[in-house]
Motif scaffolding. Structure first.
Motif, short mmCIF file in Angstrom:
data_model
loop_
_atom_site.label_atom_id
_atom_site.label_comp_id
_atom_site.label_asym_id
_atom_site.label_seq_id
_atom_site.Cartn_x
_atom_site.Cartn_y
_atom_site.Cartn_z
N UNK A 256 0.84 -1.21 0.00
CA UNK A 256 0.00 0.00 0.00
C UNK A 256 0.87 1.25 0.00
N UNK A 257 0.45 2.26 -0.79
CA UNK A 257 1.31 3.44 -0.96
C UNK A 257 0.46 4.69 -1.10
N UNK A 258 0.70 5.66 -0.24
CA UNK A 258 0.10 6.99 -0.33
C UNK A 258 1.17 8.01 -0.02
N UNK A 259 1.11 9.17 -0.69
CA UNK A 259 2.13 10.19 -0.50
C UNK A 259 1.53 11.56 -0.75
N UNK A 260 1.52 12.40 0.27
CA UNK A 260 0.94 13.74 0.16
C UNK A 260 1.89 14.70 -0.55
N UNK A 261 1.38 15.87 -0.82
CA UNK A 261 2.19 16.92 -1.45
C UNK A 261 3.34 17.31 -0.52
#
Length: 398
Positions: free
Chosen positions: A122-127
């Protein structure tokens, strides 16, 4: 471009757009502001999804430093992937990592397919956020493991498809796994020396022109070995000591081919060669290595010049680890000819692998310079060394 982008869309997404336009037209026909508002919101969401997917990953950067980690089988290490996002946030994504099966992922029940593992994270990355993804693994078998493919899958807003970002630059991390050792049972029997000029820790021969010191005289010493000046100085008889010398040095030559393909005994050949390398290192015997794998360079095959010590052993083990079933073969007889005519030969030569009459012909030419020939013979779960017998009828080609 570091990332190549492409979309996988469900036909339902197109139908959703058509539905939004239909609702907008229906709102005018029925003169309903509620339907009109729903249609506008619906179309805005579709436009926002399109804009998001079009600009996704434009400022996503992955650090790609060159690293080579070295392991023995069953040791543990990890892949480290460092990301930085200066663009649109990445939401609910999935990172797919494909790497060679010389190492196996820890904490995951996965089976390798076609020589590779596929890992989904799983991968999420904000600004303006940085993230380090660490993938622990255990060294599984001899070879070099690399991350062969890296993909980031991000689903569409409505779940009707996804956008895939594929990292196009080769990832420079490597995990090199050294070979295990296959015991060569009778190697002590063939550790011999001949009179020569090289200094040796253990030898029957002395260099009478190279004194190394003196020691206390014993009754078995020859009278002409007494050092009279040292005896007068110490007021007791002293015996001359000379440097031990011998003709030492081995070359191990691996034929990893069987006809036009890689030998089915590749692992056994490499593992037995590794065992000999460890042994020569401990005995402080210089040795060189030839493997008939084609490479670019002045020497057209894998060759490690003669040396000794831990660093030399490490070079040899790394070279043995690089050989795999997809390597390009170099004709073994050409390698033997190149060794004889272009490289520094050793007084002892050990052949390992398949041989045919033309191989015997070349080995005979090498032996004509006084080189002693031996053969590393595989025998089940171990190996033995045998003197290489040259049959004259084979040499003559009759």
């Amino acid at each position: 471009m570091e990332w190549k982008k492409y979309s996988v869309e469900d036909n339902s997404l197109s139908l959703t757009g058509i539905l939004g336009i239909f609702l907008l037209l229906a709102s005018f026909y029925f003169k309903s502001w509620q339907v009109f508002l729903a249609a506008v919101i619906f179309l805005l969401l579709i436009f926002a999804n399109s804009f998001y997917m079009k600009n996704l990953g434009k400022k996503l950067v992955m650090q790609n430093p060159k690293k080579r980690h070295k392991f023995f089988p069953d040791e543990e290490g990890n892949w480290t992937l460092e990301f930085e996002n200066k663009g649109l946030p990445i939401l609910s994504g999935e990172l797919k990592v494909f790497f060679d099966d010389s190492v196996a992922p820890l904490n995951y029940e996965l089976a390798e397919r076609f020589g590779r593992y596929e890992l989904n994270i799983p991968f999420s990355l904000n600004y303006n956020e940085q993230k380090i993804v660490t993938i622990p693994f255990a060294a599984r078998k001899r070879g070099v493991a690399k991350i062969r493919k890296l993909e980031l899958h991000v689903p569409h807003f409505f779940g009707f498809g996804e956008t895939i970002l594929e990292y196009r630059t080769p990832i420079k991390q490597e995990a090199l796994v050294y070979p295990v050792r296959l015991p060569v049972n009778n190697k002590l029997s063939f550790f011999k020396d001949r009179q020569g000029t090289s200094q040796a820790a253990y030898s029957l021969f002395e260099d009478r022109l190279s004194p190394a010191g003196t020691r206390q005289y014993v009754s078995t010493d020859s009278f002409n070995r007494i050092h009279w000046k040292a005896s007068a100085r110490k007021q007791t008889l002293q015996t001359k000591i000379f440097d031990r010398v011998a003709e030492i040095g081995w070359n191990i030559s691996l034929n990893v081919s069987a006809g036009h393909s890689i030998s089915g005994q590749l692992e056994e050949l490499i593992s037995s060669a590794a065992d000999m390398a460890y042994y020569w290192m401990k005995q402080e015997v210089p040795f060189s290595l030839c493997v008939n794998i084609r490479v670019a360079g002045s020497t057209p095959f894998y060759f490690i010049p003669a040396g000794s010590g831990n660093k030399h052993l490490q070079k040899v083990l790394e070279t043995l680890a690089l050989v795999d079933n997809h390597s390009s073969l170099y004709p073994y007889e050409k390698m033997l000819s190149y060794y004889k005519t272009h490289l520094a030969t050793q007084p002892y030569f050990m052949h390992a692998g398949y041989s045919k009459p033309s191989t015997v012909n070349m080995l005979n030419l090498i032996s004509q310079d006084g080189t002693l020939l031996y053969e590393l013979h595989l025998s089940g779960k171990d190996a033995v060394i045998q003197p290489l017998q040259i049959k004259m009828k084979e040499v003559a080609g009759r």
